[in-house]
Design an enzyme around this catalytic site. Structure first.
Site, PDB file in Angstrom:
ATOM      1  N   ILE A   1      32.710  30.626  58.688  1.00 39.64           N
ATOM      2  CA  ILE A   1      31.254  30.946  59.836  1.00 39.64           C
ATOM      3  C   ILE A   1      32.098  32.225  60.953  1.00 39.64           C
ATOM      4  O   ILE A   1      33.103  32.018  61.410  1.00 39.64           O
ATOM      5  CB  ILE A   1      30.673  30.227  60.466  1.00 39.64           C
ATOM      6  CG1 ILE A   1      30.386  29.423  59.612  1.00 39.64           C
ATOM      7  CG2 ILE A   1      29.663  30.506  61.356  1.00 39.64           C
ATOM      8  CD1 ILE A   1      29.358  29.491  58.750  1.00 39.64           C
TER       9      ILE A   1
ATOM     10  N   GLU B   1      22.149  44.108  54.661  1.00 34.82           N
ATOM     11  CA  GLU B   1      23.469  43.368  54.942  1.00 34.82           C
ATOM     12  C   GLU B   1      24.377  43.159  53.857  1.00 34.82           C
ATOM     13  O   GLU B   1      25.917  44.027  54.438  1.00 34.82           O
ATOM     14  CB  GLU B   1      23.761  41.896  54.789  1.00 34.82           C
ATOM     15  CG  GLU B   1      22.644  41.175  55.627  1.00 34.82           C
ATOM     16  CD  GLU B   1      22.148  39.182  55.146  1.00 34.82           C
ATOM     17  OE1 GLU B   1      21.403  38.991  55.931  1.00 34.82           O
ATOM     18  OE2 GLU B   1      22.885  38.963  54.258  1.00 34.82           O
TER      19      GLU B   1
ATOM     20  N   ARG C   1      57.440  61.986  55.087  1.00 34.14           N
ATOM     21  CA  ARG C   1      58.158  61.396  54.204  1.00 34.14           C
ATOM     22  C   ARG C   1      59.578  62.132  52.936  1.00 34.14           C
ATOM     23  O   ARG C   1      58.824  63.179  52.310  1.00 34.14           O
ATOM     24  CB  ARG C   1      57.819  60.326  53.515  1.00 34.14           C
ATOM     25  CG  ARG C   1      58.636  59.431  52.934  1.00 34.14           C
ATOM     26  CD  ARG C   1      59.854  58.180  53.675  1.00 34.14           C
ATOM     27  NE  ARG C   1      60.658  57.601  52.804  1.00 34.14           N
ATOM     28  CZ  ARG C   1      61.615  56.804  53.360  1.00 34.14           C
ATOM     29  NH1 ARG C   1      62.042  56.980  54.474  1.00 34.14           N
ATOM     30  NH2 ARG C   1      62.014  55.322  52.525  1.00 34.14           N
TER      31      ARG C   1
ATOM     32  N   GLN D   1      51.521  51.928  48.010  1.00 32.07           N
ATOM     33  CA  GLN D   1      52.189  51.908  46.899  1.00 32.07           C
ATOM     34  C   GLN D   1      52.881  53.546  46.943  1.00 32.07           C
ATOM     35  O   GLN D   1      55.062  53.583  47.667  1.00 32.07           O
ATOM     36  CB  GLN D   1      52.012  52.529  45.541  1.00 32.07           C
ATOM     37  CG  GLN D   1      53.268  52.385  44.421  1.00 32.07           C
ATOM     38  CD  GLN D   1      53.411  51.332  43.993  1.00 32.07           C
ATOM     39  OE1 GLN D   1      53.916  50.045  44.704  1.00 32.07           O
ATOM     40  NE2 GLN D   1      54.960  50.959  43.690  1.00 32.07           N
ATOM     41  N   LEU D   2      52.262  53.986  47.618  1.00 29.09           N
ATOM     42  CA  LEU D   2      53.052  55.251  48.054  1.00 29.09           C
ATOM     43  C   LEU D   2      53.615  55.459  49.558  1.00 29.09           C
ATOM     44  O   LEU D   2      54.630  56.757  49.968  1.00 29.09           O
ATOM     45  CB  LEU D   2      51.752  56.700  48.589  1.00 29.09           C
ATOM     46  CG  LEU D   2      51.222  57.412  46.728  1.00 29.09           C
ATOM     47  CD1 LEU D   2      49.857  57.938  47.256  1.00 29.09           C
ATOM     48  CD2 LEU D   2      52.423  57.901  46.126  1.00 29.09           C
TER      49      LEU D   2
HETATM   50  C1  LIG Z   1      36.460  35.685  56.083  1.00 28.78           C
HETATM   51  C2  LIG Z   1      34.928  35.336  55.608  1.00 28.78           C
HETATM   52  C3  LIG Z   1      34.169  35.153  56.366  1.00 28.78           C
HETATM   53  C4  LIG Z   1      32.757  34.588  56.155  1.00 28.78           C
HETATM   54  N1  LIG Z   1      31.989  34.741  56.462  1.00 28.78           N
HETATM   55  C5  LIG Z   1      30.988  34.031  56.826  1.00 28.78           C
HETATM   56  C6  LIG Z   1      29.546  33.536  57.484  1.00 28.78           C
HETATM   57  O1  LIG Z   1      29.534  34.005  58.614  1.00 28.78           O
HETATM   58  N2  LIG Z   1      29.004  32.990  57.462  1.00 28.78           N
HETATM   59  C7  LIG Z   1      28.834  32.134  55.787  1.00 28.78           C
HETATM   60  O2  LIG Z   1      27.561  31.596  55.881  1.00 28.78           O
HETATM   61  N3  LIG Z   1      29.501  32.461  55.058  1.00 28.78           N
HETATM   62  C8  LIG Z   1      30.638  33.504  55.245  1.00 28.78           C
HETATM   63  N4  LIG Z   1      31.936  33.934  54.452  1.00 28.78           N
HETATM   64  C9  LIG Z   1      31.625  32.342  53.133  1.00 28.78           C
HETATM   65  C10 LIG Z   1      31.200  33.899  52.260  1.00 28.78           C
HETATM   66  O3  LIG Z   1      30.085  34.046  52.142  1.00 28.78           O
HETATM   67  C11 LIG Z   1      31.811  32.850  50.193  1.00 28.78           C
HETATM   68  O4  LIG Z   1      33.324  32.182  50.441  1.00 28.78           O
HETATM   69  C12 LIG Z   1      31.421  33.486  49.387  1.00 28.78           C
HETATM   70  O5  LIG Z   1      29.947  33.880  49.380  1.00 28.78           O
HETATM   71  C13 LIG Z   1      31.706  32.721  48.298  1.00 28.78           C
HETATM   72  O6  LIG Z   1      31.346  31.450  48.205  1.00 28.78           O
HETATM   73  P1  LIG Z   1      33.159  29.978  47.634  1.00 28.78           P
HETATM   74  O7  LIG Z   1      33.724  31.049  48.552  1.00 28.78           O
HETATM   75  O8  LIG Z   1      32.381  28.944  47.526  1.00 28.78           O
HETATM   76  O9  LIG Z   1      33.126  30.602  46.354  1.00 28.78           O
HETATM   77  P2  LIG Z   1      32.053  30.038  45.191  1.00 28.78           P
HETATM   78  O10 LIG Z   1      30.861  30.187  45.018  1.00 28.78           O
HETATM   79  O11 LIG Z   1      33.012  28.484  44.587  1.00 28.78           O
HETATM   80  O12 LIG Z   1      33.137  31.505  44.463  1.00 28.78           O
HETATM   81  C14 LIG Z   1      34.425  31.162  43.251  1.00 28.78           C
HETATM   82  C15 LIG Z   1      34.203  31.990  42.403  1.00 28.78           C
HETATM   83  O13 LIG Z   1      33.318  31.298  41.457  1.00 28.78           O
HETATM   84  C16 LIG Z   1      32.095  32.760  40.758  1.00 28.78           C
HETATM   85  N5  LIG Z   1      30.836  32.424  40.848  1.00 28.78           N
HETATM   86  C17 LIG Z   1      30.427  31.884  41.338  1.00 28.78           C
HETATM   87  N6  LIG Z   1      29.055  31.430  40.702  1.00 28.78           N
HETATM   88  C18 LIG Z   1      29.202  32.026  39.546  1.00 28.78           C
HETATM   89  C19 LIG Z   1      27.877  32.615  38.831  1.00 28.78           C
HETATM   90  N7  LIG Z   1      26.978  32.107  38.997  1.00 28.78           N
HETATM   91  N8  LIG Z   1      28.669  33.463  37.518  1.00 28.78           N
HETATM   92  C20 LIG Z   1      29.912  34.134  37.700  1.00 28.78           C
HETATM   93  N9  LIG Z   1      30.657  33.484  38.669  1.00 28.78           N
HETATM   94  C21 LIG Z   1      30.130  32.510  39.830  1.00 28.78           C
HETATM   95  C22 LIG Z   1      33.038  33.379  41.845  1.00 28.78           C
HETATM   96  O14 LIG Z   1      32.676  34.737  42.083  1.00 28.78           O
HETATM   97  C23 LIG Z   1      33.777  33.019  43.141  1.00 28.78           C
HETATM   98  O15 LIG Z   1      34.631  34.312  42.043  1.00 28.78           O
HETATM   99  C24 LIG Z   1      33.185  34.120  54.627  1.00 28.78           C
HETATM  100  C25 LIG Z   1      33.788  33.754  53.874  1.00 28.78           C
HETATM  101  C26 LIG Z   1      34.800  34.905  54.859  1.00 28.78           C
HETATM  102  C27 LIG Z   1      36.438  34.548  54.129  1.00 28.78           C
END
Ligand SMILES: Cc1cc2nc3c(=O)[nH]c(=O)nc-3n(C[C@H](O)[C@H](O)[C@H](O)COP(=O)(O)OP(=O)(O)OC[C@H]3O[C@@H](n4cnc5c(N)ncnc54)[C@H](O)[C@@H]3O)c2cc1C
Length: 385
Positions: A158, A243, A269, A337-338
């Site tokens: 979050i 968003e 450079r 890279q550059l």
């Molecule tokens: C720095 C950071 C800040 C964030 N801030 C917030 C925040 O403020 N509030 C909040 O609620 N969340 C936040 N998030 C969470 C973020 O929104 C989620 O990480 C993101 O939605 C992906 O969910 P997951 O990490 O569970 O990955 P997963 O859903 O487990 O996905 C794993 C992989 O599977 C793929 N995948 C999933 N479903 C499918 C599908 N149907 N078809 C094909 N591929 C798929 C994904 O693209 C990904 O490559 C944050 C994340 C980070 C890293």
């Protein structure tokens, strides 16, 4: 270059003041914020005094009643300053609009002016350890009990989580109904049973206090429900275009900044006795990157225009999010890279931009999910579409 037509002289004056603020109040502290893993709350209050928070909120709620282009300027200038520590965009342009559009008057009066002044920091908690892309499987519950909701569960990743004073929590009010039983409730950090976990150590966005949040029988007054019970998913969908555009706006601005740092670098450079800029590979590579950034800029600016006209659909915003964040990563990689070995050194802005950019392809809905949305708009529903 194709001139930008979005902004008026007033927007540009505002841009100058944001730029000065970044130089005076942000840059001198940013290294320390990255080391400690969060920004000082003080900078939020200073930003509030300058009118940089919630500026698109109406004046009665502490905002400036400004058009969204002022928020665009803020996002672009934060990217240009290579700052990834401040969670202002999420606070002002994601959390505050949910409160404004769906909150009861009493809730808006209670929280929005304090968010605009920087006294309170907002977060939105959708993701859970077992639910990111698949938000329908959120396990956190908010069960109505008389005049209150009892909130139980945990959230992760979050943004602004550790500094947050109020959190919009995505929770099931009717777990048996799946997505149709999902609601948004506002949890105040002063409520008993709400606790913050550790700040998560990340490869980038090091100054941002991304955190875990826990809810253990938190009693939330019924008035803290946003909109109607079980309509949470609909509200989440309605806010998506803006968003997603916010990520696209930051991505293009950061890509442009990376190109400008690199142009400066290759002029200075010297390799083999000549400026790096004199090699055809350098010039061609930068010409390609500048062309791609320009194409992205025109597309994103047009999307912003459509957004202002309330005509931007979710699929087009998803195209902007996916394509510009992919491009941002590629441009920054080529720019690094550059820079040669210096590009790998933290003191060079390109190194930080490189690690910060990666998450743009993941958060705000992963780029794979963006492609799902786009393909569905083309009538190509998958097995779950
Ligand atoms: C720095 C950071 C800040 C964030 N801030 C917030 C925040 O403020 N509030 C909040 O609620 N969340 C936040 N998030 C969470 C973020 O929104 C989620 O990480 C993101 O939605 C992906 O969910 P997951 O990490 O569970 O990955 P997963 O859903 O487990 O996905 C794993 C992989 O599977 C793929 N995948 C999933 N479903 C499918 C599908 N149907 N078809 C094909 N591929 C798929 C994904 O693209 C990904 O490559 C944050 C994340 C980070 C890293």
């Amino acid at each position: 270059m194709i001139p930008r037509t979005l902004f008026t002289a007033e927007h540009e004056t505002f841009r100058d003041s944001v730029r000065r603020f970044m130089e005076a109040e942000v840059k001198p502290h940013d290294e320390r914020w990255q080391e400690q893993g969060y920004v000082d709350k003080d900078v939020w209050r200073k930003a509030g005094e300058h009118g940089f928070l919630c500026c698109s909120m109406p004046e009665e709620y502490g905002g400036a009643g400004a058009d969204k282009l002022y928020s665009v300027v803020l996002m672009e200038e934060q990217a240009r300053a290579n700052n990834s520590s401040l969670g202002w965009g999420l606070h002002s342009e994601i959390v505050a609009p949910y409160l404004y559009h769906y909150g009861a008057a009493v809730l808006k009066k209670k929280y929005l002016p304090k968010m605009a002044s920087g006294e309170m920091i907002g977060a939105i908690a959708m993701s859970e350890p077992g639910a990111g892309s698949d938000l329908q499987s959120v396990k956190t519950t908010a069960i109505r009990n008389g005049g209150r909701y009892l909130v139980n569960g945990s959230k992760t990743f979050i943004t602004n989580g550790w500094n947050a004073d109020l959190v919009i929590v995505v929770a099931k009010t009717d777990p048996a109904k799946g997505a149709k039983g999902t609601s948004l409730v506002v949890v105040d950090s002063s409520m008993k049973g709400f606790s913050k976990g550790k700040r998560l150590k990340k490869m980038g966005l090091k100054g941002q206090d991304t955190a875990e949040l826990f809810f253990d029988n938190v009693e939330v007054p019924a008035e803290n429900l946003l909109g109607e019970e079980n309509n949470g998913f609909i509200y989440l969908m309605q806010e998506l275009p803006w968003e997603r555009m916010q990520i696209a706006i930051g991505a293009v601005a950061k890509a442009e900044a990376a190109i400008s740092w690199t142009v400066d670098y290759v002029r200075e450079r010297k390799v083999f006795g000549k400026p790096l800029a004199s090699f055809q590979n350098t010039r061609f590579k930068l010409a390609e990157l500048a062309t791609e950034a320009q194409v992205a800029r025109v597309f994103v600016d047009r999307c912003i225009e459509l957004l202002l006209e309330k005509k931007l659909d979710t699929a087009t915003a998803s195209m902007a999010k996916y394509w510009t964040s992919d491009l941002e990563n590629r441009i920054i990689d080529e720019c690094l890279q550059l820079h040669g070995g210096y590009g790998y050194m933290w003191e060079f802005p390109i190194a930080r931009a490189y690690v910060d950019a990666r998450v743009a392809r993941i958060y705000g809905g992963t780029n794979e999910i963006m492609k799902e949305v786009i393909s569905r708009s083309m009538g190509l529903g998958g097995k779950d579409g």
